[in-house]
Design an enzyme around this catalytic site. Sequence first.
Site, mmCIF file in Angstrom:
data_model
loop_
_atom_site.group_PDB
_atom_site.id
_atom_site.type_symbol
_atom_site.label_atom_id
_atom_site.label_comp_id
_atom_site.label_asym_id
_atom_site.label_seq_id
_atom_site.Cartn_x
_atom_site.Cartn_y
_atom_site.Cartn_z
ATOM 1 N N GLU A 41 40.724 31.339 36.532
ATOM 2 C CA GLU A 41 39.900 30.225 36.070
ATOM 3 C C GLU A 41 40.027 28.917 36.858
ATOM 4 O OE1 GLU A 41 41.609 31.119 32.126
ATOM 5 O OE2 GLU A 41 39.673 30.474 31.351
ATOM 6 N N GLN B 19 35.980 42.942 27.343
ATOM 7 C CA GLN B 19 37.254 42.402 27.808
ATOM 8 C C GLN B 19 38.313 42.564 26.718
ATOM 9 O OE1 GLN B 19 34.855 38.673 29.429
ATOM 10 N NE2 GLN B 19 37.030 38.324 29.737
ATOM 11 N N ARG C 29 41.535 24.064 24.087
ATOM 12 C CA ARG C 29 41.774 23.950 25.526
ATOM 13 C C ARG C 29 41.093 22.701 26.095
ATOM 14 N NH1 ARG C 29 44.263 26.837 29.676
ATOM 15 N NH2 ARG C 29 44.822 28.612 28.381
#
Lengths: 474, 757
Positions: free
Chosen positions: B706, B191, B304
């Site tokens: 997500e 990625q 996060r």
Amino acid sequence: MISFILNDKEVSTETGPGSSLLDFIRREASLPGTKTGCREGDCGACTVLEGKLKGGRVEYRSIVSCLSPLGNAHGKHIVTIEGINCKTLSPAQEAIVKNGGTQCGFCTPGFILSLTAFSLDSQSPEPERAIEAMSGNICRCTGYKSIERAAVSISRILKNRNPDNPAGWLVSQGFLPPYFTSIPERLAAIEAPTRTTGRRRTIIGGGTDILVQKPDETSESDTLLLFDDNDLKEIEIKDGIIHIGASVTTSEIMHSSLMRARIPRLYEYFRLISSEAVRNMGTIGGNICNASPIADLVIFFMALNTSVSIKNLVSKQQRSLPLKALYKGYKKLDMLEDEIVTHLTFPAAQGKLLFNFEKVSKRKMLDIASVNSAMSAGIRNGLLEDVILSMGGVAPVPLYLEKTAGFLTGRSPGVETILECNSVLQKEISPISDIRGSKEYKRLLARQLLAAHFILLFPEHTDKDQLIKRLSEA
Amino acid sequence: MKNIDSISHVKGRSVYVDDIPERAGTLHAVVFHSPCAHGIIKGLDVSEALNNNGVHAILTASDIPGENQIGGVIPDEPLFADGKVEFAGQPVALVVASDEATARKARRLIKIEVEELEAVTGAREAYKKSMFLSPPGIFISGDIEKAWRECEYIFEGQCESGGQEHLYIEGQASYAYLNEDGAIRIISSTQGPTHVQKTAAAVLGLPMHRIEVDVTRLGGGFGGKEDQATPYACMAALAAMRLKKAVKIVLHRLDDMIMTGKRHPYSADYKIGLSAGLKIIAYQARLYQNGGAAADLSPAILDRSLFHSTNAYYIPNTEVTAYSCKTNLPPNTAFRGFGGPQAMFVIESAIARAAHELKTEARTIQERNFLSSKDHFQYGQKAAGASIRKCYKLAAKEFQIERLSKEVREFNSKNGLRKKGIAMMPVCFGISFTSKHMNQARALVHIYQDGSVGVSTGAVEMGQGVNTKIVQVVAKTLAVDPGLVRIETTNTTRVSNTSPTAASSGADLNGKAAQIACSRLASRLKRAAANKLGKEIRDIELSGKGIRINGKSAGISWKEAVKYAYMQRICLSEQGHYSTPGIDFNRSISKGQPFAYHVYGAAIVTVNVDCIRGTYEVERVNIVHDFGNCMNTLIDMGQVEGALMQGIGWMTMEEFSWDKNGHILSKSLSTYKVPDIYSAPGEVNCIPLPSKGPAKAILKSKAVGEPPLMYGIGVYFALQNAIISFNPSYRPDFNAPLTPEKVLMRLYSSRPGKKRS
């Protein structure tokens, strides 16, 4: 020499019969559409079709090529994604595209092959069957709902399928390329395999366990392939005894009218065993000899009062012993190195058989049981008789619950009997904590499955509210 | 528009790393990894393995010409263990042979001697020993000490969530070979092509321009190939450099599951305080992140977790502390949600606990505390455009939540053997990388003389449909048929310094960059057309049917316009650069505007539990999701359904087990279960919230990768509610996943002093 038809091409190879069909497809035949996902039959990315000539027609089923010994391909038609591509998208491919049933695409060829196997099937093309055909295919992207929608639309198209000649119909509808119609004739031209006779051999049935456990060794060893041995492929009834050959697959048992007449819920039970593609490969003989303490088929057949017929390949001597007596310890069989299992036999009881099979695993389908159990019993004058109980995952061997069954014999089914019987059961089992669950869980599950047997087999004797209350208090 | 790859996917013609035709003489490598979770390497004997026919080399740390270092955020992770091992599965050596079987066979002959040290596998255990990967993070708002005194109810407890294997069906894979002049080309299933390039350059001691990384597509990523594709790419490149041969590494599933990191397990303490009116006044939490043996992305994931620790609620007084604990597990890494789901599970657990103690439905507390657009998040950003109330209101109405609840109650009162459960799960998820500098992207657009268009961006296609969305953006901006647009591989020589395709931001960042490039090309073409036609540029319009003047056809096709521009020596290539405006975050005070916008939604989940067997089904998941102005319904709905399923898997069946020595027990698909087709909810209904969408989202269509994963958390609480209705003496505990084992044990658990009547 192993000879078969791979898509539209006759191939012959000297590659080891114990090596995987997947490696042959990807590496030797350079067909990269079949994907390597897990190499243990648990993801379905390597699904291909295996077509076998039967009475002038070719019967196709899905298999996982990672666990299929190359030697088992002999005389068959092996079909990969490259072999079903037509000029335009087939209706199955089209349905997946239209419904967004492919994201990263890596699992997709496997799904397409499973859907193609479903299309080639002789059963009624209900959407549930399409889902079942994909029971061995894992998709990590889509969440499956789009694939379900695709399955529904494919089922609709297949409603018009000609059941007498599915392949021909599918060719005419653009599901399959035209060469499929030439396959029966071409398969007939392939000669039967020459059998190796060396002694220290690896005996392989469907390959579904040995190619997981020892792929490298198996690919290099001398093999004795039993999968297509015609002497071991029958399900028949003789003098009130049902005989099942050791090379009969789980699927063949599942679809056997003889078996289904005897055990009406057979289909439901067998859906809990592995996936369709693996059921198409795994043999009853393999499941027995693999000696897993959690073997679904062993637990199932033990409760049918099954015996195993064993043959010595060198002395040709035959013997028979009860299935329950075969297991001597963890993965230890009462068999000699030169012996193979040839048949299972069990009495086709007169009248109605009360039989139930239970299996609980972390994932409901395509998983190994935490605990599984089967029970058969008769009832006369309100009292239990001929009780047989088996349970897996609770001992080093698939357990024949002699004492528990003995306790039940002569008692009336009911809540009190279940609870009292559980005390006996708990003494007879000895589960350990492992990846399939803690021993406390397995003990609780053993009790619950015993209760489940009674709820299903003796509903009128089992007061459910009372049972729940007592189980909750215990 | 359908996913542009879908046709080649269904024909099996899409190419992944292992499908690339091999160059002559290609070698295959397998990794020899540590059998021990923690210890000092006393000896490594590769001689017997090396003597095997077909073995070309066995490479170790000493063969690395540059740095033996692959840590992306913190330099704390060697490519090959050197002197010590810190997790079972840590790469120690690379066996390179003529084929994979030979390499595997040789690997079995390597002997390693390790003096074993104590292995720490739990986050709390590491915390007690002060083993950390990075400094703790803390978010504070309001005055929590004062707030506790104002609370009518206060509840405290603990909460655990487990790790999760990415289980991309295509395992980690890399293929490397030399270009002329000692430069190396790496084809990687990553990625983060730039991360691979940068790290491989450092490992090989080469400047970045000597490393070219190319990515066609991934057979699934989910975060697992954001950083963790890198080591295998570096190893393949190292072997290619050393042996002057093409070298391929495709991890066997067992190796992949043993060696690579997973979603971080979290352990947490929570304390929640409510007013008499069930307003959450105070919330305090300590999050213990199990980071594994090296930092990898753990610090960013920890951030996060803090950002999402209050989920979709406004809580005036908060104090959330998060610790990234160092353990002897493989370095845990990015996984869809990136620490957000773990933190949301904690606040939802706290609410569920409060609701249970207060004998009310969690929903009552949830809906009284939703964010409104006037509120600020605990990190200072205004919750502008907060649509959670709207989402919930629409969901409650469209899916008749009151009726559903009543049906569940009625079912449960009539049935002893089965119980249903219902729960609602709101989601609020911030969009942007929380590291500001990563919020940038570039796109290179070529219009060829025949009018066809080639586009390169930094985005990596892994099934999420980013390339399809970029085609849509390009086709719309240039007003051409999507069929004229081709998306090229992601390649570091065409688009440099890329951020990984992650954080749901791939389409926003790269789409905006492509949009900028295409807008410039469009104006150039319009100017050229205006010149040719002797008109003002403002009168010219590009359309699908060619050039138009004041809405009428000018008789010049797209192709002719392009040809003309070329003949006029006008540049038909353009690079677009985009950096998200208006975002900033001051780490020292934990305040700022870290996110471009937030995604909101609410899900209503119903489950059905077999109370004899402990097994269960998710009957229905009803969702209202704020997509903004959705640009591709098929793709975005696919993201919702797929993410939801992963969330459900994480909450129900995906369970890791490690022995006390730090060896993974669930290392294969037969021991680690991910959802199969029968695990899918009976129904998934998703209604898009009517919404205009924020300008910072590509075409005002919000990022979608997500956020829907967290709807799956609702399944935990729905199951819990079903258990409670069967077993009133069960006191809710929070320990995900809620497997059939845990369900059965809880259905029949009883607590001392709380015996059932």
